[in-house]
Enzyme design. Structure first.
Site, mmCIF file in Angstrom:
data_model
loop_
_atom_site.group_PDB
_atom_site.id
_atom_site.type_symbol
_atom_site.label_atom_id
_atom_site.label_comp_id
_atom_site.label_asym_id
_atom_site.label_seq_id
_atom_site.Cartn_x
_atom_site.Cartn_y
_atom_site.Cartn_z
ATOM 1 C CD GLU A 51 -5.619 -9.014 -12.571
ATOM 2 O OE1 GLU A 51 -4.179 -8.717 -11.796
ATOM 3 O OE2 GLU A 51 -5.240 -9.324 -14.095
ATOM 4 C CG ASN A 66 3.382 -0.193 3.170
ATOM 5 O OD1 ASN A 66 2.012 0.139 3.664
ATOM 6 N ND2 ASN A 66 4.184 0.632 2.378
ATOM 7 N N GLY A 67 3.334 -4.221 5.242
ATOM 8 C CA GLY A 67 3.957 -5.051 5.286
ATOM 9 C C GLY A 67 3.003 -5.985 6.477
ATOM 10 C CG HIS A 106 -7.620 -34.802 -21.438
ATOM 11 N ND1 HIS A 106 -7.527 -35.979 -21.887
ATOM 12 C CD2 HIS A 106 -7.115 -33.865 -22.763
ATOM 13 C CE1 HIS A 106 -6.901 -36.509 -22.889
ATOM 14 N NE2 HIS A 106 -6.588 -35.426 -23.345
ATOM 15 C CE LYS A 121 1.061 -2.435 -11.842
ATOM 16 N NZ LYS A 121 0.109 -3.340 -12.621
ATOM 17 N NE ARG A 173 3.175 1.233 -4.759
ATOM 18 C CZ ARG A 173 4.297 0.710 -4.719
ATOM 19 N NH1 ARG A 173 4.448 -0.095 -3.579
ATOM 20 N NH2 ARG A 173 5.523 0.443 -5.720
ATOM 21 C CB CYS A 217 -0.477 0.050 1.503
ATOM 22 S SG CYS A 217 0.011 -0.409 2.690
ATOM 23 C CD1 TRP A 260 -5.092 -4.361 -0.938
ATOM 24 C CD2 TRP A 260 -3.921 -5.908 0.564
ATOM 25 N NE1 TRP A 260 -5.699 -5.620 -1.391
ATOM 26 C CE2 TRP A 260 -4.436 -6.528 -0.879
ATOM 27 C CE3 TRP A 260 -3.396 -6.348 1.033
ATOM 28 C CZ2 TRP A 260 -4.602 -8.285 -0.825
ATOM 29 C CZ3 TRP A 260 -2.355 -8.179 1.237
ATOM 30 C CH2 TRP A 260 -3.831 -8.389 -0.252
ATOM 31 C CE LYS A 292 -3.900 -9.351 -16.527
ATOM 32 N NZ LYS A 292 -3.386 -8.706 -15.725
ATOM 33 C CD GLU A 306 -1.516 -11.381 -17.894
ATOM 34 O OE1 GLU A 306 -1.903 -12.314 -17.273
ATOM 35 O OE2 GLU A 306 -1.672 -10.496 -18.059
HETATM 36 N N1 GLU Z 1 -0.011 -5.175 8.206
HETATM 37 C C1 GLU Z 1 -0.516 -4.242 8.255
HETATM 38 C C2 GLU Z 1 -2.361 -4.439 8.001
HETATM 39 O O1 GLU Z 1 -2.747 -5.290 7.943
HETATM 40 C C3 GLU Z 1 -0.316 -3.628 6.854
HETATM 41 C C4 GLU Z 1 -0.770 -3.867 5.661
HETATM 42 C C5 GLU Z 1 -0.081 -2.554 4.702
HETATM 43 O O2 GLU Z 1 0.862 -2.681 4.358
HETATM 44 O O3 GLU Z 1 -0.515 -2.044 4.157
HETATM 45 O O4 GLU Z 1 -2.678 -2.600 8.726
#
Ligand code: GLU
Length: 610
Positions: free
Chosen positions: A490, A99-100, A506, A605, A27, A2, A75, A487, A483
């Site tokens: 998604e 983030n993460g 099959h 993204k 993102r 994000c 995200w 698309k 692909e």
């Molecule tokens: N793990 C964190 C959350 O869930 C950060 C997620 C993110 O990268 O936005 O809030």
């Protein structure tokens, strides 16, 4: 994954932060928030569920002012998208964006709870806020507190910490999620992507793994993972000013589909000399490395994986080198045997895809002769950590569903095949000229496919009320079908699957009825007769057929199914060419369905988490 934006300035930074979030919104976008320190030195936090727009409205209604601030689009990985779970998270005077994923958050949470901390959210992120607050009680500075806190974290983070009692300073730490510092005059900024800061600066420093930095209005001090002060290069960004602008187009995805001729021209630029691939232009050490390659292992995720699957056909038919392709999240967790003289190729638009990056790091310890990446972001971790990088020059891709990154990856992969084939004697001079010329003609040919936009739009009406779609192809068109199915899934949320056309009998043939549209990629080539038989198998069972073919394939007067008859193009580049009308098909179906084309639900993204 994000977005993060931060600023330390004398002027009010709220507008800069919100503008940055808008630029990063592609993102991650389930909620957003901002925290600022104003003149009265008290922290104000505003958070909202939904898009940056709703945060912006809330901020405008408030109004919010401050010279130091941090902002975030989320995200969600831990805890539903809600106002409570949105960042920034707070502990006492501390506010944090992240983030993460913090993998050991449960353990840390329990420990912090025994110290008396009350958790407000279900996120993993909140542990960072409390941990820094705890460490600050014994540390002399905020920097020291963050340094002590981050060594206790496992997982991936890009994080920024702000302290109400120390208002002209931000501390940032990077491990696994990218962070960049942007330099202004008497003010400094940071973000998870330089794109966020283009309205304020073009001068950036990319933090490296393990770095912790202290940012004030006039200074930026960076420390490596063991706490030593380090100098990191300052890059003068050469960014397209309008990259984040949709221009005349309704969506970024549409703009990016139509940009493909130019993206391919740019990707070819400087890579061809006297009608031949300039191997030196791939990378200075490319000749030396490629001369010894006997096997290629491609590792990628999502759309990039599909590009790898197309390239597998090329590596074995053009370069005469065996090739395996694997999804990064599988590759990284299984035991594998490294073949002698094996080249690892990672493919990623962002260069930050967590699983692909982990696969690269693993491969570096597993006896691969070299690791190259085909990537769209020069400053990315994959580029920095690979032995050499072959850059796609697609320009910034904002639509979550990748389009121009895919076709430029294929362009690079085809150039690479020629290079490899020439070096190992598998590609003759004549064949090289032929492929190079085909690539040079490709942008104009794609222009001619884009002309079919209206016709494809008409066709898309048939799909809007359907729940499932099959895509079929043979040879390189099988991954193109994959692909195309990806698309459609998604952006339109229609379940779509791709099959190698020969696999139909099959199993999937059982699915065929009048409610199941079947899209077939059927250009004129050696496999066309086989594909035609598959078309008949579907027709005989009442399936609705949509055939994408060329004017040599003999479908002009076909009855009983709909066709898009495209101009005949060079066989070698035709898989790239056919991608484009199929992207348009998904795009138009999504428009009719009224989905959020650029930011489809649940997706983001640059997937920087596992
Ligand atoms: N793990 C964190 C959350 O869930 C950060 C997620 C993110 O990268 O936005 O809030």
């Amino acid at each position: 994954m994000c977005g993060i934006v931060g600023a330390v300035a004398q002027r009010d930074v709220v507008e800069i932060l919100i503008d940055g979030l808008h630029r990063l919104e592609y993102r991650g976008y389930d909620s957003a928030g901002v925290a600022v320190l104003g003149e009265d030195k008290t922290m104000q936090i505003v958070r909202r569920v939904g898009k940056v727009k709703s945060l912006e409205q809330a901020v405008n209604a408030k109004p919010l002012l401050g010279g130091t601030g941090i902002a975030h689009t989320r995200w969600a990985t831990h805890g539903e998208p809600s106002e409570i779970n949105a960042h920034p998270h707070r502990s006492g005077h501390i506010a944090v964006v992240h983030n993460g994923i913090i993998e050991n958050y449960q353990e840390l949470k329990e420990q912090l709870q025994t110290r008396g901390y009350m958790f407000q959210s279900q996120t993993d992120t909140e542990v960072i806020a409390h941990l820094v607050e705890w460490e600050l009680r014994s540390a002399k500075t905020l920097l020291e507190a963050v340094q002590k806190a981050v060594v206790q974290l496992r997982g991936a983070y890009g994080t920024v910490v702000m302290n109400e009692q120390d208002p002209e300073r931000l501390i940032v730490a990077r491990s696994g999620s990218p962070l960049v510092i942007g330099y202004g005059v008497g003010e400094n900024f940071l973000a998870s992507d330089p794109l966020a800061l283009l309205s304020v600066t073009r001068r950036f420093t990319y933090l490296e793994e393990g770095d912790v930095a202290e940012i004030t209005r006039r200074t930026v001090s960076i420390f490596n993972r063991v706490g030593e002060p380090v100098e990191r290069e300052i890059h003068e960004g050469n960014f397209e000013a309008d990259a984040a602008d949709k221009g005349q187009y309704r969506h970024y995805m549409q703009k990016e589909i139509f940009e493909q001729p130019v993206a391919i021209i740019n990707t070819l630029d400087g890579r061809i000399k006297d009608g031949k691939v300039d191997i030196q232009s791939i990378a200075p050490n490319a000749v030396e490395i490629l001369s010894n390659v006997q096997h290629v292992q491609i590792v990628a995720c999502g759309t990039s994986y599909n590009a790898g699957m197309v390239a597998r056909y090329w590596f074995e038919s053009i370069a005469g080198v065996s090739c395996d392709v694997e999804i990064a999240s599988e590759f990284r967790y299984r035991k594998f045997v490294t073949r002698p003289n094996s080249l690892l190729i990672t493919l990623s638009q962002s260069g930050e895809t967590a699983d692909t990056l982990a696969a690269l790091r693993l491969a570096k310890e597993s006896g691969y002769m070299a690791a190259m990446t085909i990537c769209n972001v020069a400053s990315s971790s994959l580029v920095r950590e690979s032995d050499f990088a072959f850059m796609t020059k697609a320009g910034v891709e904002i639509g979550v569903a990748s389009t121009k990154a895919f076709t430029t990856q294929l362009t690079c992969l085809l150039l690479l095949n020629v290079a490899l084939g020439r070096l190992n004697g598998h590609v003759s001079e004549e064949q090289e000229h032929h492929i190079v010329q085909a690539l040079q003609r490709l942008p104009t040919q794609i222009e001619s496919a884009l002309v079919f936009d209206k016709q494809i739009e008409k066709l898309s009406e048939d799909f809007a009320d359907k729940h499932h779609t099959l895509f079929l192809g043979r040879g390189e068109y099988y991954p193109i079908a994959m692909e195309s199915a990806l698309k459609l899934k998604e952006i339109s949320y229609i379940h779509a699957e791709a099959y190698a056309a020969g696999e139909l009998k099959h199993g999937p043939l059982a699915l065929i009825d009048s409610e199941m549209p079947v899209v077939v990629v059927a250009p004129e080539n050696d496999l066309l007769e086989k594909v035609k038989s598959n078309i008949e198998e579907v027709r005989a069972r009442g399936g609705q057929l949509y055939v994408f073919a060329d004017n040599d394939a003999g479908f002009e007067n076909a009855t009983g199914f709909k066709t898009i008859v495209l101009p005949k193009v060079d066989e070698v580049t035709a898989p790239i060419f056919y991608t484009v009308p199929l992207q348009l098909l998904s795009y138009h179906i999504a428009i009719i369905k009224g989905t959020d084309v650029d930011q489809p639900r649940n997706l983001a993204k640059a997937v920087t988490v596992e």
